[in-house]
Design a protein around this motif. Structure first.
Motif, short mmCIF file in Angstrom:
data_model
loop_
_atom_site.label_atom_id
_atom_site.label_comp_id
_atom_site.label_asym_id
_atom_site.label_seq_id
_atom_site.Cartn_x
_atom_site.Cartn_y
_atom_site.Cartn_z
N PRO A 68 -22.83 3.73 13.69
CA PRO A 68 -21.46 4.16 14.00
C PRO A 68 -20.97 5.29 13.10
N GLU A 69 -21.32 5.29 11.81
CA GLU A 69 -20.84 6.31 10.89
C GLU A 69 -21.87 7.43 10.71
N PHE A 70 -22.62 7.74 11.77
CA PHE A 70 -23.75 8.65 11.65
C PHE A 70 -23.33 10.02 11.10
N TRP A 71 -22.34 10.68 11.71
CA TRP A 71 -21.99 12.05 11.33
C TRP A 71 -21.27 12.13 9.99
N ALA A 72 -20.94 10.98 9.40
CA ALA A 72 -20.35 10.99 8.06
C ALA A 72 -21.42 11.07 6.98
N GLY A 73 -22.69 10.95 7.36
CA GLY A 73 -23.77 11.00 6.38
C GLY A 73 -23.94 12.39 5.79
N ARG A 74 -24.44 12.44 4.57
CA ARG A 74 -24.65 13.70 3.87
C ARG A 74 -26.07 13.79 3.30
N GLY A 75 -27.02 13.29 4.07
CA GLY A 75 -28.40 13.32 3.60
C GLY A 75 -29.32 13.84 4.68
N TYR A 76 -30.48 13.20 4.84
CA TYR A 76 -31.44 13.59 5.86
C TYR A 76 -31.66 12.43 6.83
N LEU A 77 -32.30 12.72 7.97
CA LEU A 77 -32.44 11.78 9.08
C LEU A 77 -33.49 10.73 8.76
N VAL A 78 -33.10 9.44 8.86
CA VAL A 78 -34.01 8.33 8.60
C VAL A 78 -33.84 7.28 9.68
N GLN A 79 -34.86 6.44 9.82
CA GLN A 79 -34.81 5.29 10.73
C GLN A 79 -34.64 4.01 9.93
N CYS A 80 -33.69 3.19 10.32
CA CYS A 80 -33.42 1.93 9.64
C CYS A 80 -34.38 0.84 10.14
N ARG A 81 -34.36 -0.30 9.46
CA ARG A 81 -35.26 -1.39 9.81
C ARG A 81 -34.99 -1.97 11.18
N PRO B 53 -28.41 5.65 -1.85
CA PRO B 53 -28.65 4.20 -1.95
C PRO B 53 -27.90 3.41 -0.89
N ARG B 54 -26.91 4.04 -0.24
CA ARG B 54 -26.16 3.35 0.80
C ARG B 54 -26.80 3.53 2.18
N ALA B 55 -27.89 4.27 2.26
CA ALA B 55 -28.51 4.52 3.56
C ALA B 55 -29.03 3.23 4.18
N CYS B 56 -28.61 2.96 5.41
CA CYS B 56 -29.07 1.79 6.19
C CYS B 56 -28.82 0.48 5.45
N ARG B 57 -27.82 0.43 4.59
CA ARG B 57 -27.58 -0.80 3.82
C ARG B 57 -27.22 -1.96 4.74
N ALA B 58 -26.45 -1.69 5.77
CA ALA B 58 -26.03 -2.75 6.69
C ALA B 58 -27.01 -2.96 7.84
N TYR B 59 -28.16 -2.24 7.80
CA TYR B 59 -29.10 -2.32 8.93
C TYR B 59 -30.52 -2.64 8.46
N GLY B 60 -30.64 -3.32 7.33
CA GLY B 60 -31.94 -3.78 6.86
C GLY B 60 -32.65 -2.84 5.92
N GLY B 61 -32.05 -1.68 5.60
CA GLY B 61 -32.71 -0.73 4.71
C GLY B 61 -33.45 0.36 5.47
N VAL B 62 -33.94 1.35 4.74
CA VAL B 62 -34.64 2.48 5.33
C VAL B 62 -36.06 2.09 5.66
N ARG B 63 -36.49 2.46 6.87
CA ARG B 63 -37.86 2.18 7.29
C ARG B 63 -38.76 3.41 7.17
N ARG B 64 -38.38 4.52 7.82
CA ARG B 64 -39.19 5.74 7.79
C ARG B 64 -38.27 6.96 7.84
N THR B 65 -38.82 8.11 7.44
CA THR B 65 -38.08 9.36 7.43
C THR B 65 -38.55 10.24 8.58
#
Length: 387
Positions: free
Chosen positions: A348-361, A372-384
């Protein structure tokens, strides 16, 4: 008032319906390919664990087995090939290669066919029972082994022969032959457990690549460009034309009454003349030609031809998308295309991000990579994602 079709559905609902159909189609194709690969790996794992030969299998073969020798595999139509020049092959290893899909029924350059007959794999050797005699490759004497990546050819070097030789088999049996030969060689050097461990690791890695079921697109996610036939491309072309027309109108100098008002001129305007005043004596002054023709307006450029979307192999397991975003090597994506959320399940908050494109778990996509907040509510970062 909302624009509706004959059934009363708005264009936003039609957009959501098309998006959901496309997402489900892409998911079904990816899931089917993943399941085929998973079944193949598990079949090889079962075969490696239950790999046992039989002395009865060699009873009908014109081959005399040594004490304790058992037959693992046999094929009646194989060709003996020899390398024309001296070559050094890599040492035999226990690497289990995936089922080759690019093999073609051809003979590589520099290789000649010397005989044909039945190929037999035992727990001690590979044998060709040909019309000109028998050719043996004993595992204990093997110094080199190579499987051709484009042809169903396997070459072997042994201590008692100077040149490499091997077998050419039909394409549809080459994969089973190579895997069985690897198992037989591993069993001969008591390393079958290493092959099983390698297959377990491949199954675990493949499990991580299982495609996620896509999120359902809602009418609220539809953009205004989805209402226009052709989508964002049509809107971009229309905006370009709207910018060119005022410029063309200014360059045609519409205040000059002697010229025709042309919105867009592809060629310079013809030379025009203006009427001269009459002198008192009655002789008109000579007419003067206008030396400044109207400059041509800029020509409109045609939109680029759409390119075909990358294949699954080119994306390294990423969902199919026309932008070419995948998990292969490349640069990180910090400024994704505006239509990225039409092809991926964005948080939901995709365009508020200020980093690079990643896939969550959970399969969703975030633009907060590196935080460190990337994908925090979605299981963490899986791949870039990379491009």
């Amino acid at each position: 008032m909302a624009m509706t079709d004959s059934t009363g559905s708005t264009w936003r609902y039609r957009w959501a319906h098309r998006q959901n159909e496309r997402r489900q189609r892409v998911f079904r194709d990816a899931d089917e390919a993943w399941r085929r690969r998973d079944e193949e790996l598990r079949r090889l794992r079962t075969l490696a664990e239950e790999f046992e030969g039989s002395t009865d299998a060699g009873s009908g073969l014109p081959l005399e087995l040594t004490p304790g020798e058992v037959v693992f595999w046999a094929w009646p139509a194989a060709q003996l090939v020899e390398v024309r020049h001296t070559a050094v092959l890599p040492a035999p290893d226990l690497t289990v290669t995936p089922r080759p899909t690019s093999l073609r029924n051809r003979r590589p350059d520099g290789i000649r066919v010397a005989d044909a007959g039945m190929a037999v794999i035992t727990n001690r050797r590979l044998v060709l029972l040909g019309g000109r005699g028998r050719r043996d490759w004993t595992y204990g004497k093997m110094t080199g082994l190579a499987h051709d990546a484009t042809a169903p050819v396997t070459l072997i070097q042994v201590l008692d022969r100077r040149r490499a030789s091997g077998l050419l088999l039909p394409v549809d049996v080459a994969a089973d032959f190579r895997f069985t030969l690897t198992l037989a060689f591993a069993d001969a050097i008591e390393q079958r457990g290493a092959v099983i461990a390698q297959l377990d690791e491949a199954i675990a890695e493949h499990e991580q690549l299982k495609p996620f079921r896509p999120a359902i697109a809602t009418p609220a996610q539809a953009r205004l460009s989805g209402f226009v036939p052709g989508g964002r491309r049509t809107v971009a072309i229309a905006a370009g034309i709207a910018l060119l027309v005022p410029v063309a109108l200014l360059e045609t100098d519409p205040s000059d009454p002697g010229r025709s008002e042309v919105a867009v001129a592809a060629t310079p305007a013809p030379t025009m003349t203006t009427a001269a005043p009459v002198e008192a004596a009655g002789s008109p002054t000579p007419r003067r030609e206008d030396p400044s023709p109207a400059p041509p307006s800029p020509a409109r450029s045609s939109p680029p031809a759409p390119s075909s979307p990358p294949s699954d192999d080119e994306l390294c397991g990423a969902p199919a998308n026309p932008m070419g975003y995948g998990f292969c090597s490349g640069t990180r994506i910090r400024r994704p295309a505006a239509e990225v959320c039409d092809w991926f399940d964005c948080v939901p908050e995709f365009w508020a991000g200020r980093g690079y494109l990643v896939q969550c778990r959970d399969g969703s996509v975030s633009l907060a990579g590196g935080s460190p907040r990337a994908c925090r509510a979605y299981g963490g970062v899986r791949r870039t994602f990379r491009r």
